[in-house]
Design a protein around this motif. Structure first.
Motif, PDB file in Angstrom:
ATOM      1  N   ASP A  70      31.733  35.277  36.002  1.00  0.00           N
ATOM      2  CA  ASP A  70      31.494  33.968  36.614  1.00  0.00           C
ATOM      3  C   ASP A  70      31.657  34.103  38.119  1.00  0.00           C
ATOM      4  N   ILE A  71      30.677  33.626  38.870  1.00  0.00           N
ATOM      5  CA  ILE A  71      30.692  33.768  40.327  1.00  0.00           C
ATOM      6  C   ILE A  71      30.534  32.397  40.960  1.00  0.00           C
ATOM      7  N   GLN A  97      26.207  33.584  36.745  1.00  0.00           N
ATOM      8  CA  GLN A  97      26.749  34.688  35.960  1.00  0.00           C
ATOM      9  C   GLN A  97      26.143  36.031  36.369  1.00  0.00           C
ATOM     10  N   ALA A  98      26.932  37.048  36.071  1.00  0.00           N
ATOM     11  CA  ALA A  98      26.468  38.420  36.215  1.00  0.00           C
ATOM     12  C   ALA A  98      26.978  39.202  35.012  1.00  0.00           C
ATOM     13  N   ALA A 126      35.166  35.442  42.028  1.00  0.00           N
ATOM     14  CA  ALA A 126      34.611  35.706  40.698  1.00  0.00           C
ATOM     15  C   ALA A 126      35.742  35.952  39.701  1.00  0.00           C
ATOM     16  N   ARG A 127      35.345  35.849  38.418  1.00  0.00           N
ATOM     17  CA  ARG A 127      36.248  36.209  37.326  1.00  0.00           C
ATOM     18  C   ARG A 127      35.399  36.798  36.201  1.00  0.00           C
ATOM     19  N   VAL A 146      40.132  35.939  29.844  1.00  0.00           N
ATOM     20  CA  VAL A 146      39.474  35.782  31.136  1.00  0.00           C
ATOM     21  C   VAL A 146      40.450  36.164  32.254  1.00  0.00           C
ATOM     22  N   SER A 147      39.926  36.886  33.223  1.00  0.00           N
ATOM     23  CA  SER A 147      40.765  37.245  34.369  1.00  0.00           C
ATOM     24  C   SER A 147      40.955  36.023  35.264  1.00  0.00           C
ATOM     25  N   GLY A 148      41.904  36.087  36.160  1.00  0.00           N
ATOM     26  CA  GLY A 148      42.015  35.058  37.182  1.00  0.00           C
ATOM     27  C   GLY A 148      40.918  35.233  38.227  1.00  0.00           C
ATOM     28  N   MET A 149      40.649  34.154  38.959  1.00  0.00           N
ATOM     29  CA  MET A 149      39.673  34.253  40.039  1.00  0.00           C
ATOM     30  C   MET A 149      40.178  35.239  41.096  1.00  0.00           C
ATOM     31  N   THR A 150      39.261  36.022  41.621  1.00  0.00           N
ATOM     32  CA  THR A 150      39.641  36.924  42.714  1.00  0.00           C
ATOM     33  C   THR A 150      40.046  36.116  43.936  1.00  0.00           C
ATOM     34  N   ALA A 151      40.703  36.769  44.853  1.00  0.00           N
ATOM     35  CA  ALA A 151      40.938  36.136  46.149  1.00  0.00           C
ATOM     36  C   ALA A 151      39.589  35.809  46.786  1.00  0.00           C
ATOM     37  N   VAL A 152      39.565  34.739  47.574  1.00  0.00           N
ATOM     38  CA  VAL A 152      38.308  34.306  48.181  1.00  0.00           C
ATOM     39  C   VAL A 152      37.852  35.346  49.212  1.00  0.00           C
TER      40      VAL A 152
END
Length: 699
Positions: A70-71, A97-98, A126-127, A146-152
């Motif tokens: 998810d992006i 999505q990717a 993304a996650r 599901v992973s956490g969202m990456t840092a911005v």
């Protein structure tokens, strides 16, 4: 079964199932964009990419969910987030999505998408989901670990070309020295990488200046030095030759590689060669000469004229000279010969009238300029000529104002605002005891002034002293009662020039002049006035009426002060003590008036000075400290007749006291004050014994 038989064979996906339990989050990282800033095309090419994995934990991994990345990609406008939804950026939360362990966004914003909102900071995070199923075996985009969202991740998208300007250079001007080029630059949003300079006599063929010599490798750009938002270029030794026209260019490149377009360019003549067609009025120098139609002005602007020639053995002769006149810096509002006003709006030069009637001169009379020109506005006259053979100078169809040749283009400034001037020293209403110079400032108000040209000063003796009442005659160095009041306008014998400048457009000009020997006399009053003229020959109006300028009294004499009580050498008790009394006077010694009167009271044998205390205790009321005791002067009541009550006299019992008095006038003159040594010796400033009395209240 009921008979007690026990199953011994098992069937896969029937009576037995094998499951893998995966409760661990997959991992993900964004690897692109990985630069601080991009062009719109660069950002589109970089895409949003990264890596993802669902590592084995205890030999078990569900693997990555198909299209499980998810992006979020967005930018901000006035606090609102605009998200990429795969087609456009919209003001609503959206996720694209990717797929895969080396993933990238399939629907990448185009350069147009990135550039659409203007230069912005974009954000991405993304996650990733793994392929583990829900308890019922279902799989969905919201299922799995599901992973956490990456840092911005933030990055700048800058599609705006940088700009540079050049300061201190007037386009089309004539110069005989250039030691440095300077200007400003703006590389927002990404910032400026460099500013480059090009100096050439021919933009097409060269040669171009390299910083030390000329080359026909063109175009040749050299790098300027950046300092903040300014740039400078000083490698100009040997760059300019006599009787040449030079193009001075600057161009900026920002940190993402955007290059300024169009580049900044100024043209200068280096020791000019006269053209065949010229404008004589308005005329240089300066490059932007000022004019005024005020009654007193000698630089009126109601017509324009110039010279024209068609040299050569086979010249066909002049057939036409056309003139156009623009109003304002934008050069888009033009004079109309039919309406006799600035009513034509056009981006190209608007030729108003054919003004050639024969001979070697052309002229266009515009009496309406008396009312149609506006104060503080820059105007430009354009001319072009045509001969019988249709050869033209300074003409192309649809010519832009900037394309007009310098020799056939003349700006001028219209300024009808009159200058003003003030006196700073001496201060109006002041009394002074010394003055070495008069000084002040003249100003030329308005947003676009022609600038102060000259300032004149006059001084009038108004009262007191032995000199004649009247204006100072700078020719005879004396006050002259025969000069009329108000005096004739400068230049005249009542005025002296105190400042001048060749700088155009100077809004303020300081002035000063030394006080002539013998001009000022103690006890006399004077009034200093100033008058100014600007470069458009506007003259300051009514500079000399009573109340203008700076009035002051000159007082170089000290006031007097005396003690009348208690009596000198008296012996006093509480009943006979009364008050400290005396007189002071300045009317016969400069007459600026008394500012204050102060006394100094001393217990003689104790070498102690009264500090103003009223406790009746010696340690509290008297100062014996060498560093401070001599400064214990106390202000009295009154001035010309002064008085001050004694403090409680217990500390003074059976002691001799000494008393001094001093007066200070409004000019700062102080009556004689004894030195510290004289105070120690109980003396006045003249060396005589100080005023003395004794207090004895003991029977």
């Amino acid at each position: 079964d009921v008979a007690g038989n026990i199953q011994s064979a098992f069937t896969a996906a029937g009576s037995s199932f094998t499951i893998a339990v995966d409760k661990d989050e997959p991992t993900l990282a964004i690897t692109s964009p990985n630069l601080t800033a991009y062009t719109p095309a660069g950002a589109s090419a970089a895409g949003v990419q990264g890596t993802a994995s669902d590592p084995l934990i205890n030999g078990t991994s569900a693997g990555l969910l198909l299209s499980g990345v998810d992006i979020n990609l967005w930018y901000l406008v006035a606090g609102t987030s605009w998200y990429w939804n795969g087609a456009v950026f919209a003001p609503a939360l959206s996720t694209v999505q990717a797929n895969g362990s080396a993933w990238s966004t399939l629907l990448v914003p185009t350069a147009l998408d990135y550039g659409g909102p203007g230069d912005k900071v974009f954000y991405a995070q993304a996650r990733v989901h793994d392929a583990s199923k829900l308890a019922d075996g279902a799989v969905s985009s919201s299922s799995g670990n599901v992973s956490g969202m990456t840092a911005v991740t933030s990055f700048i998208v800058d599609g705006t070309r940088p700009i540079s300007t050049m300061t201190g250079i007037i386009d089309g001007s004539y110069v005989n020295a250039l030691t440095a080029l300077n200007g400003t630059h703006d590389g927002s949003l990404s910032g400026t990488q460099k500013v480059e300079i090009r100096i050439t006599t021919n933009p097409v063929t060269g040669p171009d200046w390299t910083g030390s010599s000329y080359t026909f490798t063109t175009p040749y750009w050299t790098t300027a030095t950046l300092a903040g938002l300014n740039w400078t270029y000083s490698d100009l030794a040997g760059a300019f030759a006599d009787n040449q026209f030079y193009y001075l260019y600057s161009r900026a490149t920002d940190l993402v590689g955007n290059v300024q377009s169009p580049v900044t360019v100024y043209g200068v003549h280096y020791d000019q060669t006269p053209p065949a067609l010229s404008i004589s009025l308005p005329g240089s120098p300066p490059a932007n000469p000022p004019y005024s139609n005020n009654a007193e002005s000698t630089r009126v602007s109601t017509y324009t004229w110039g010279t024209i020639s068609d040299a050569g053995a086979g010249a066909s002769g002049i057939s036409q000279v056309w003139v156009g006149i623009s109003s304002g810096a934008a050069q888009s509002v033009w004079w109309s010969d039919s309406t006799r006003d600035f009513t034509t709006n056009l981006a190209t030069v608007s030729w108003a009238a054919q003004v050639y009637a024969g001979g070697t001169k052309w002229q266009y009379s515009v009496p309406e300029f008396q009312t149609k020109l506006a104060d503080g506005v820059n105007y430009t006259v354009f001319v072009y000529a045509r001969d019988v053979a249709s050869n033209t100078v300074n003409f192309v169809v649809g010519m832009l104002p900037g394309a007009s040749a310098a020799a056939q283009t003349q700006p001028f400034k219209y300024d009808v605002t009159r200058p003003t001037s003030t006196v700073a020293v001496p201060v109006n209403g002041s009394a002074i005891n010394s003055l070495s110079a008069f000084s002040g400032a003249a100003s030329d108000p308005g947003a676009n002034p022609s600038g102060v040209l000259k300032t004149y000063m006059a001084i009038r003796h108004t009262d007191g002293g032995a000199a004649a009442t009247g204006w100072w005659n700078w020719g005879t160095s004396s006050f002259d009662g025969a000069i009329s009041d108000p005096p004739p306008a400068p230049p005249s014998s009542a005025w002296t020039q105190v400042a001048s400048t060749t700088i155009q457009g100077l809004a303020s000009l300081a002035w000063s002049t030394a006080v002539p020997a013998g001009m000022l006399e103690s006890s006399a009053t004077y009034r200093v006035v100033v008058d100014a003229i600007d470069n458009a020959t506007n003259l300051q109006q009514s500079p000399t009426p009573v109340g203008s300028g700076a009035a002051f009294r000159y007082d170089a004499q000290v006031p007097t002060a005396t003690i009348t009580g208690p009596a000198n050498l008296a012996y006093l008790n509480a009943a006979s003590l009364n008050q400290m009394l005396g007189t002071a006077n300045d009317e016969t010694t400069g007459a600026s008036g008394l500012q204050s009167v102060e006394i100094l009271l001393k217990l003689q044998t104790a070498e102690a000075y009264w500090n103003g205390g009223t406790s009746g205790v010696f340690a509290s009321d008297y100062d014996t400290t060498p560093g401070t005791k001599y400064g214990q002067w106390r202000a009295v009541g009154g001035s010309s007749s002064w008085n001050l009550a004694f403090p409680p006299m217990t500390p003074a019992e059976s002691k001799a006291l000494r008393l001094w008095v001093r007066a200070i006038d409004r000019a700062g003159n102080v009556s004689p004050v004894p030195s510290n040594g004289q105070l120690d010796n109980d003396q006045n400033a003249d060396g005589l014994p100080a005023w003395s009395f004794s207090y004895d209240n003991t029977p």
